[in-house]
Motif scaffolding. Structure first.
Motif, PDB file in Angstrom:
ATOM      1  N   GLY A  82      18.218  27.724  -5.692  1.00  0.00           N
ATOM      2  CA  GLY A  82      17.599  28.956  -6.143  1.00  0.00           C
ATOM      3  C   GLY A  82      16.477  29.471  -5.274  1.00  0.00           C
ATOM      4  N   GLU A  83      16.124  28.713  -4.231  1.00  0.00           N
ATOM      5  CA  GLU A  83      15.031  29.173  -3.371  1.00  0.00           C
ATOM      6  C   GLU A  83      15.598  29.778  -2.102  1.00  0.00           C
ATOM      7  N   ASP A 105      23.880  28.603  -2.393  1.00  0.00           N
ATOM      8  CA  ASP A 105      24.390  29.959  -2.566  1.00  0.00           C
ATOM      9  C   ASP A 105      24.201  30.682  -1.244  1.00  0.00           C
ATOM     10  N   ALA A 106      25.321  30.788  -0.494  1.00  0.00           N
ATOM     11  CA  ALA A 106      25.263  31.454   0.814  1.00  0.00           C
ATOM     12  C   ALA A 106      25.883  32.825   0.678  1.00  0.00           C
ATOM     13  N   ARG A 107      25.180  33.819   1.160  1.00  0.00           N
ATOM     14  CA  ARG A 107      25.699  35.196   1.054  1.00  0.00           C
ATOM     15  C   ARG A 107      25.778  35.844   2.421  1.00  0.00           C
ATOM     16  N   LYS A 161      16.904  35.518  -7.089  1.00  0.00           N
ATOM     17  CA  LYS A 161      17.215  34.474  -8.071  1.00  0.00           C
ATOM     18  C   LYS A 161      18.720  34.358  -8.195  1.00  0.00           C
ATOM     19  N   THR A 162      19.207  33.130  -8.249  1.00  0.00           N
ATOM     20  CA  THR A 162      20.620  32.935  -8.519  1.00  0.00           C
ATOM     21  C   THR A 162      20.723  32.040  -9.735  1.00  0.00           C
ATOM     22  N   PRO A 163      21.848  32.049 -10.403  1.00  0.00           N
ATOM     23  CA  PRO A 163      21.993  31.190 -11.584  1.00  0.00           C
ATOM     24  C   PRO A 163      21.694  29.732 -11.259  1.00  0.00           C
TER      25      PRO A 163
END
Lengths: 269, 437
Positions: free
Chosen positions: A79-80, A14-16, A6-8
């Motif tokens: 978020g997915e 959101d790439a990590r 989950k990310t805000p």
């Protein structure tokens, strides 16, 4: 690890630690296009990804646009976690959430403008009546509703790119990816296209990600991400904060940022 | 993307490359036309045979020869395998006359109701008793009351009658100075040549009175023959032998025997009877088999046409593969774009398959149209030439379910041909496709 799934909420991308390696088989033929790139983009941002050819900016865009899978790393879209989507779901996200504007337009030249704009809706399976209405609305947004019945090949370069923007718009995406959107246009037309894109970003709140090597268009984005040899060498969202502390002016220009990052690069070599 | 959209898009893609699509359709058309026309001929022949056989009834009796198996190969002469057969003085002749003893054997077979020898008859002429005009005539002995000839008027000859009777071939009534109606009940003359033992004796012809009981329509079974009943046939034979001293007359023997089977016997039972006869050295044929043999020439033509059509379709399939590979190549970017926009691999496959299927559809549609034209012309020519004597025989006849089946088959073949290029399209990587120059 449960936290990693989950990310805000406001983050659209959101790439990590994305790593992309081409040529798997032999070690000496391996080419690492992305080296552990992390990038967070919030809803409604306008971001320029800047870099020379070979810097990995296209690979990064393709990965963020779900056209390519990273070799390593995690990518969240709204978020997915993308790696976990099945192809049906992935196609749905591509169709509903993403819009593309390419340098080479990629239009069906012999088809009408309206049909070109309707393509994403056609893929989505929208009814003919509804899709005409939405496509005409999109054409109105780019000021080309009177060209709807024309063949795409009869348009000028600037008109073609506006048609492409209309096409990117029709599915009301959350993100529009623009790959060198003004690359094939003269400066006046280019400026018009830029204006159309940024208006969409401001008025409709669509996240805009522009991939370019052109500083002028990059400047107009609120945020710049510089890429070199597969690594982010500067990100104004982070750098500005740092810069503001030093300068006290409150906001950095891209030029100032460049002068800040360049010595850093020289020092690295 | 829904199915209707896929079809619409496939259709407009085909239209985008008109010339290429047309050429591919043309290739398919050649194959489909041949096969459709051939099936038309096949259907025409079969329905004629069926109608003829239905007309003649015919299942109730068998024509029996005393002959070894494979008799019908003889008609192909030395063309069979193995070349000429060496003469064997002890071998039985391939065809033997049927004697009264043979008839007894036939009658003893289970399911056989009656067996008679059929006398061969011939007349020099048929003569009108009013106009005295004489015409050449081809005569046959009427084999069985179960043969329901296609009659214009009157009835078939009665073999149980002791009165000599005849039914006329078409056009004879008029030639003899009557109408089909007025000739019924009239007595006409048949000219019978008397056999003589003296080799150089002048030919003597005597008239035999026979009563006309019917007139036939043209048919493949009638084949232009006039038919006499047994009484007439026996009288003609007696007349022809009347000059020969009794001790020199040939003993009773026949070329054919006619066997009537038990009333209501089904095909299986008749086949059983035929098999039993074969074991006893006879060859038995139903009327349907005889008619079928006449029509087998059309089967041979049909076989050749079908092979030609299949080869044409094979070539057309390669054309489809080529066309679609070119289309995939040309539209690489478009495929990439559509994939980037979320079109699934399956739908891309369907899109290109739909193009292939449409090529197949249009190819066979054109095939049907041209075959319809060819039917009109072909039937006209056939009716004026080699089918002149067979009214009711439509050479080419179409039958909707059969043609629909052919169209579906060709569309399926096209789909199979398109599967390879369509699969390639579906497997394109969107980025590679968009980068493709």
């Amino acid at each position: 690890m449960s936290e990693a799934n989950k990310t805000p909420a406001p983050l659209v991308i959101d790439a990590r630690h994305l790593t992309k390696i081409y040529g798997k088989k032999k070690r000496d033929q391996k080419f690492t296009a992305l080296k552990s790139v992390s990038l967070q983009i919030a809803r409604g941002e306008s971001v320029a990804i800047i870099g020379k050819s070979g810097s990995g900016k296209s690979t990064l865009m393709h990965t963020l646009a779900l056209l390519d899978r990273p070799t390593k790393g995690e990518l969240y879209f709204n978020g997915e976690r993308i790696g976990k989507l099945n192809s049906r779901h992935l196609n749905r996200v591509r169709n509903r959430e993403l819009g593309f504007v390419f340098q080479q337009f990629f239009m069906n030249a012999n088809d009408t403008v309206l049909n070109n704009v309707m393509l994403p809706l056609r893929i989505a399976g929208t009814s003919l009546f509804k899709r005409k209405k939405i496509a005409m609305d999109a054409l109105r947004t780019v000021g080309l509703e009177d060209k709807a019945k024309n063949k795409a090949k009869d348009l000028s370069g600037g008109q073609k790119q506006r048609v492409c923007i209309a096409r990117a718009l029709v599915n009301s995406p959350s993100v529009i990816f623009a790959d060198e959107p003004t690359g094939n246009l003269d400066s006046t037309t280019g400026a018009m296209i830029e204006k159309t894109l940024f208006d969409l970003n401001k008025e409709k709140g669509i996240t805009l990600i522009v991939v370019t090597h052109d500083e002028d268009i990059a400047k107009k984005c609120k945020r710049q991400v510089y890429l070199k040899d597969g690594e982010i060498i500067a990100d104004t969202k982070k750098e500005v904060k740092l810069f503001v502390d030093k300068d006290g002016k409150g906001r950095a220009t891209v030029k100032e940022l460049k002068s800040l990052t360049e010595p850093k690069l020289k020092g690295a070599k | 993307m829904n199915i209707l959209d896929i079809l619409r898009m496939a259709s407009s893609n085909l239209f985008r490359n008109k010339v290429r699509s047309l050429l591919t359709i043309l290739a398919i058309f050649i194959g489909s036309f041949t096969i459709i026309l051939n099936s038309g001929i096949n259907y025409g022949v079969n329905s004629y045979v069926d109608s003829q056989v239905a007309n003649v009834g015919g299942e109730g009796y068998l024509e029996v020869l005393k002959a070894e198996e494979g008799l019908f190969d003889i008609s192909f002469g030395g063309m069979g395998s193995g070349g000429p057969t060496e003469f064997d003085p002890n071998a039985t002749p391939r065809i033997q006359a049927i004697t009264n003893d043979d008839l007894k054997v036939l009658r003893s077979i289970d399911g056989v109701e009656s067996a008679i020898g059929l006398p061969m008859v011939s007349a020099k002429y048929i003569e009108s008793q009013t106009s005295r005009k004489q015409f050449e005539v081809s005569l046959q002995t009427f084999p069985s009351s179960r043969l329901l000839l296609d009659m214009a008027t009157g009835r078939t000859p009665d073999n149980n009658s002791s009165q000599p009777e005849i039914i006329l071939a078409p056009d004879f009534a008029e030639a003899l100075g009557y109408t089909d109606q007025s000739v019924l009940g009239q007595t006409i003359d048949l000219g019978v040549a008397l056999q003589s033992l003296a080799p150089d004796a002048p030919e003597v012809i005597k008239n035999l009175d026979v009563t006309v009981v019917g007139v036939q329509n043209r048919s493949v079974v009638g084949m232009g023959n006039s038919w006499v009943n047994l009484a007439a046939a026996n009288a003609m034979q007696a007349l022809s032998l009347s000059e020969i001293p009794a001790e020199f007359r040939p003993s009773d023997s026949f070329f054919f025997a006619i066997v009537e089977v038990r009333e209501g016997a089904n095909d299986e039972e008749i086949a059983q009877i035929q098999a039993t006869m074969r074991d006893k050295g006879f060859q038995a044929m139903t009327i349907a088999e005889q008619v079928g043999m006449i029509m087998s020439i059309f089967d041979a033509i049909g076989m050749v046409l079908n092979i030609f059509g299949a080869i044409a379709l094979l070539a057309a399939s390669i054309g489809i593969i080529n066309t679609l590979f070119m289309a995939v190549q040309e539209r690489t970017k478009e495929i990439g774009l559509m994939k980037a926009m979320g079109l699934s691999n399956g739908k891309i496959f369907l899109l290109f398959s739909a193009e292939a299927i449409m090529l197949g559809f249009w190819g066979s549609a054109v095939g049907i149209l041209v075959a319809l034209v060819a039917r009109g012309i072909g039937n006209n020519i056939a009716n004026q030439t080699f089918l002149q004597d067979l009214p009711g025989f439509t050479l080419i006849e179409f039958n909707a379910p059969q043609i629909a089946g052919i169209v579906l088959l060709i569309m399926f073949i096209a789909f199979c041909a398109g599967a390879l290029p369509a699969r390639r399209a579906a497997r394109q990587n969107p980025i590679d496709a968009l980068r493709y120059e």
